[in-house]
Scaffold this active site. Structure first.
Site, PDB file in Angstrom:
ATOM      1  N   GLY A   1      -5.945  -3.748  -7.743  1.00  0.00           N
ATOM      2  CA  GLY A   1      -7.270  -2.999  -7.360  1.00  0.00           C
ATOM      3  C   GLY A   1      -6.978  -1.772  -6.640  1.00  0.00           C
ATOM      4  O   GLY A   1      -7.534  -0.602  -6.931  1.00  0.00           O
TER       5      GLY A   1
ATOM      6  N   SER B   1       0.969  -1.170   0.051  1.00  0.00           N
ATOM      7  CA  SER B   1       0.137  -0.195   0.045  1.00  0.00           C
ATOM      8  C   SER B   1       0.872   1.353   0.028  1.00  0.00           C
ATOM      9  O   SER B   1       0.618   2.246  -0.645  1.00  0.00           O
ATOM     10  CB  SER B   1      -0.891  -0.222   1.086  1.00  0.00           C
ATOM     11  OG  SER B   1      -1.768  -1.074   1.072  1.00  0.00           O
TER      12      SER B   1
ATOM     13  N   ARG C   1      -2.540 -14.424  -2.541  1.00  0.00           N
ATOM     14  CA  ARG C   1      -2.614 -14.456  -0.867  1.00  0.00           C
ATOM     15  C   ARG C   1      -3.153 -16.242  -0.472  1.00  0.00           C
ATOM     16  O   ARG C   1      -2.763 -16.475   0.400  1.00  0.00           O
ATOM     17  CB  ARG C   1      -3.451 -13.617  -0.408  1.00  0.00           C
ATOM     18  CG  ARG C   1      -2.905 -12.268  -0.376  1.00  0.00           C
ATOM     19  CD  ARG C   1      -3.186 -11.391   0.726  1.00  0.00           C
ATOM     20  NE  ARG C   1      -2.762  -9.710   0.402  1.00  0.00           N
ATOM     21  CZ  ARG C   1      -1.495  -9.488   0.575  1.00  0.00           C
ATOM     22  NH1 ARG C   1      -0.568 -10.049   1.038  1.00  0.00           N
ATOM     23  NH2 ARG C   1      -1.228  -8.256   0.048  1.00  0.00           N
TER      24      ARG C   1
ATOM     25  N   ARG D   1     -12.186 -14.979  -1.702  1.00  0.00           N
ATOM     26  CA  ARG D   1     -11.435 -15.594  -0.792  1.00  0.00           C
ATOM     27  C   ARG D   1     -11.922 -16.551   0.176  1.00  0.00           C
ATOM     28  O   ARG D   1     -11.453 -17.441   0.820  1.00  0.00           O
ATOM     29  CB  ARG D   1     -10.460 -14.529  -0.209  1.00  0.00           C
ATOM     30  CG  ARG D   1      -9.504 -14.057  -1.173  1.00  0.00           C
ATOM     31  CD  ARG D   1      -8.578 -13.132  -0.507  1.00  0.00           C
ATOM     32  NE  ARG D   1      -7.449 -12.655  -1.384  1.00  0.00           N
ATOM     33  CZ  ARG D   1      -6.741 -11.671  -1.449  1.00  0.00           C
ATOM     34  NH1 ARG D   1      -6.923 -10.778  -0.420  1.00  0.00           N
ATOM     35  NH2 ARG D   1      -5.554 -11.502  -2.239  1.00  0.00           N
TER      36      ARG D   1
ATOM     37  N   SER E   1     -13.480   0.766   3.022  1.00  0.00           N
ATOM     38  CA  SER E   1     -12.376   0.349   2.301  1.00  0.00           C
ATOM     39  C   SER E   1     -11.449   1.607   2.111  1.00  0.00           C
ATOM     40  O   SER E   1     -11.791   2.712   1.795  1.00  0.00           O
ATOM     41  CB  SER E   1     -13.074   0.007   0.756  1.00  0.00           C
ATOM     42  OG  SER E   1     -12.170   0.214  -0.289  1.00  0.00           O
TER      43      SER E   1
ATOM     44  N   ARG F   1       1.250   4.219  -2.982  1.00  0.00           N
ATOM     45  CA  ARG F   1       1.125   5.632  -2.888  1.00  0.00           C
ATOM     46  C   ARG F   1       2.381   6.505  -2.986  1.00  0.00           C
ATOM     47  O   ARG F   1       2.135   7.530  -3.123  1.00  0.00           O
ATOM     48  CB  ARG F   1       0.704   5.883  -1.238  1.00  0.00           C
ATOM     49  CG  ARG F   1      -1.085   5.284  -1.070  1.00  0.00           C
ATOM     50  CD  ARG F   1      -1.237   5.007   0.160  1.00  0.00           C
ATOM     51  NE  ARG F   1      -2.942   4.670   0.444  1.00  0.00           N
ATOM     52  CZ  ARG F   1      -3.300   3.442   0.150  1.00  0.00           C
ATOM     53  NH1 ARG F   1      -2.670   2.516  -0.547  1.00  0.00           N
ATOM     54  NH2 ARG F   1      -4.508   3.192   0.260  1.00  0.00           N
TER      55      ARG F   1
ATOM     56  N   ASP G   1      -6.507  -8.603   4.347  1.00  0.00           N
ATOM     57  CA  ASP G   1      -5.610  -9.336   3.596  1.00  0.00           C
ATOM     58  C   ASP G   1      -5.027 -10.302   4.292  1.00  0.00           C
ATOM     59  O   ASP G   1      -4.771 -11.271   3.656  1.00  0.00           O
ATOM     60  CB  ASP G   1      -4.633  -8.499   3.002  1.00  0.00           C
ATOM     61  CG  ASP G   1      -5.137  -7.203   2.017  1.00  0.00           C
ATOM     62  OD1 ASP G   1      -6.257  -7.430   1.720  1.00  0.00           O
ATOM     63  OD2 ASP G   1      -4.323  -6.240   1.523  1.00  0.00           O
TER      64      ASP G   1
ATOM     65  N   ARG H   1     -14.064  -7.216 -10.756  1.00  0.00           N
ATOM     66  CA  ARG H   1     -13.989  -6.569  -9.353  1.00  0.00           C
ATOM     67  C   ARG H   1     -14.843  -5.159  -9.455  1.00  0.00           C
ATOM     68  O   ARG H   1     -15.077  -4.587 -10.365  1.00  0.00           O
ATOM     69  CB  ARG H   1     -12.536  -6.302  -8.785  1.00  0.00           C
ATOM     70  CG  ARG H   1     -11.803  -7.693  -8.777  1.00  0.00           C
ATOM     71  CD  ARG H   1     -10.677  -7.238  -8.060  1.00  0.00           C
ATOM     72  NE  ARG H   1     -10.608  -6.766  -6.581  1.00  0.00           N
ATOM     73  CZ  ARG H   1      -9.526  -6.591  -5.933  1.00  0.00           C
ATOM     74  NH1 ARG H   1      -8.394  -6.510  -6.614  1.00  0.00           N
ATOM     75  NH2 ARG H   1      -9.588  -6.039  -4.655  1.00  0.00           N
TER      76      ARG H   1
END
Ligand code: S3P
Length: 426
Positions: free
Chosen positions: A93, A22, A385, A343, A165, A26, A312, A121
């Site tokens: 995503g 993440s 994952r 998942r 989210s 960024r 996650d 998605r």
């Protein structure tokens, strides 16, 4: 080609894990919008973050990549150029949703698309608030990629998010950088706050009041170097492996422990895990070394506000639950159905192959743990994952296992199997 895994007696040693996904995304995005150069150390060279680099290069940003660092030569808030081709976001995503927020406020048109998983998605969750801001975005069937974005002047909004989210929150806040007036988002529960922390570091006014966050559009952003901490989501595989394999003792150095990300530590501790936080340090993003030792785990209930803090890590937590005595209930985790794969369905199916007692529910799983499990041929659903979680599970199963498509781990952790083997050989 599938990958074979044998039972491991025990895992010992000291490792580091790759940079936080993440924060890496960024750092490139915000660095591109800042004035000056951003030097990023510890950047995650995973496929998802490389997709972000590729998209910003297509908008004219110079980004130097070497073994030591990534340097983003920022073009300023209004310096992106019209891309001459589609912006391809791969499996990511975060790239898709955050970039869409940025593109909504640009004076040029663009189109975003990703791989087969991204095309399934939900994008309606970002399209709706961006439309309320005045954005001109069209998605396939209103909810899916590809996303076609045309120039528009945006207005700030106040928006109550229907889901917790960070991708949705960040998409709206990033559009807010280019809007007239302030933008406020209200989350149903706190999700990861890297966007808020990093934008503040670049000089933007971002005020948080509980789960309400307000951005005032800045004149400029000023580049700040980023030292990316190790990803707690990647550390999670070794935490669980260390807990369930006898006599294991692992130190994972330099792991990010931002409180919006440490739900995994809280959940494992509630199951009886022995995890120590050593040498706590860091400013913008707190960091420590984690020491994990094999522990007798028991079942627990994981639901409510903790879910976005460990979203996650739920696949590998399900593995921990399969080796814990008693019942573990995972609930309020519907979001797992719209990740890189479904998942909930994937982990229920794969854990069941080992003989584990797992039942899929509307919003999670119920796992009765503590049985002896056996190795099997696992499917990854092209989901990094799921692949890494089942690799951890395989180590504690009797007999050999295999994982199809092991290469998918490169999305977030290209050296996962090497690190796992280094601990086994010690
Ligand atoms: C991310 C947010 C989470 C997480 C994803 C990374 C981010 O997604 O699952 O891996 O960097 O903002 P959601 O915000 O959609 O839950």
């Amino acid at each position: 080609m599938s990958y074979t895994l044998t039972t491991a007696a025990s895992l010992q040693g000291t490792i580091t894990v790759p940079g936080d996904k993440s924060i890496s995304h960024r750092a490139v995005m915000f660095g591109s919008l800042a004035e000056g150069d951003t030097h990023i150390t510890g950047f995650l060279m995973g496929e998802d973050c490389l997709s972000t680099i590729s998209c910003f290069r297509k908008m004219g940003i110079d980004i130097d990549v070497s073994d030591e660092e990534v340097i983003v030569h920022g073009a300023g808030l209004h310096g992106l150029k019209a891309p001459s081709e589609l912006l391809y976001t791969g499996n990511s995503g975060t790239t898709t949703r955050l970039l869409c927020g940025i593109l909504a406020g640009q004076p040029f048109p663009s189109t975003l698309n990703g791989d087969a998983s991204i095309q399934k998605r939900p994008m309606g969750r970002i399209i709706k608030p961006l439309h309320l801001m005045g954005a001109d975005i069209e998605g396939k069937d209103g909810n899916l990629c590809p996303l076609t974005i045309k120039p528009a002047q945006l207005q700030g909004i106040r928006y109550e998010m229907p889901v917790a989210s960070a991708q949705l929150k960040s998409s709206i806040l990033l559009a807010g950088l280019f809007a007239d007036g302030k933008t406020t988002v209200i989350e149903p529960a706190a999700s990861r706050d890297h966007t808020e922390r990093m934008l503040r570091g670049l000089g933007a006014k971002v005020e948080s009041n509980g789960t309400e966050i307000t951005l005032t559009p800045p004149e400029t952003l000023h580049a700040v170097d980023v030292d990316v901490p190790g990803d707690i989501s990647s550390a999670a595989y070794f935490l669980v492996a260390g807990l369930i394999l006898p006599d294991s003792d692992i130190i994972i150095r330099n792991v990010g422990i931002n409180p919006t990300r440490t739900g995994i530590l809280d959940a494992l501790e509630s199951m009886g895990a022995n995890i120590e936080r050593l040498n706590e340090r860091g400013t913008v993003e707190p960091v420590c070394d984690l020491r994990v030792r094999c522990s007798k785990l028991h079942g627990t209930v994981i639901g409510g506000d903790i879910i976005p803090r460990l979203i996650d890590e739920l696949p590998v937590l399900a593995v921990a639950a399969a080796f814990a005595e008693g019942e573990t209930v995972i609930r309020d985790a519907q979001e797992l159905k719209v990740k890189e794969s479904n998942r909930i369905a994937a982990m229920t199916a794969e854990l069941s192959r080992t003989g584990a007692d797992v039942v899929e529910t509307e919003d999670g799983m119920i796992i009765h743990g503590g049985k002896k499990l056996h190795g099997a041929a696992f499917t990854s659903y092209a989901d990094h994952r799921v692949a890494m979680s089942m690799a951890v599970c395989a180590l504690a199963c009797e007999g050999d296992s295999s994982i199809d498509d092991p290469a998918c781990v490169a999305i977030s952790y290209p050296t996962f199997f090497e690190t796992l083997n280094s601990l086994k050989n010690n």
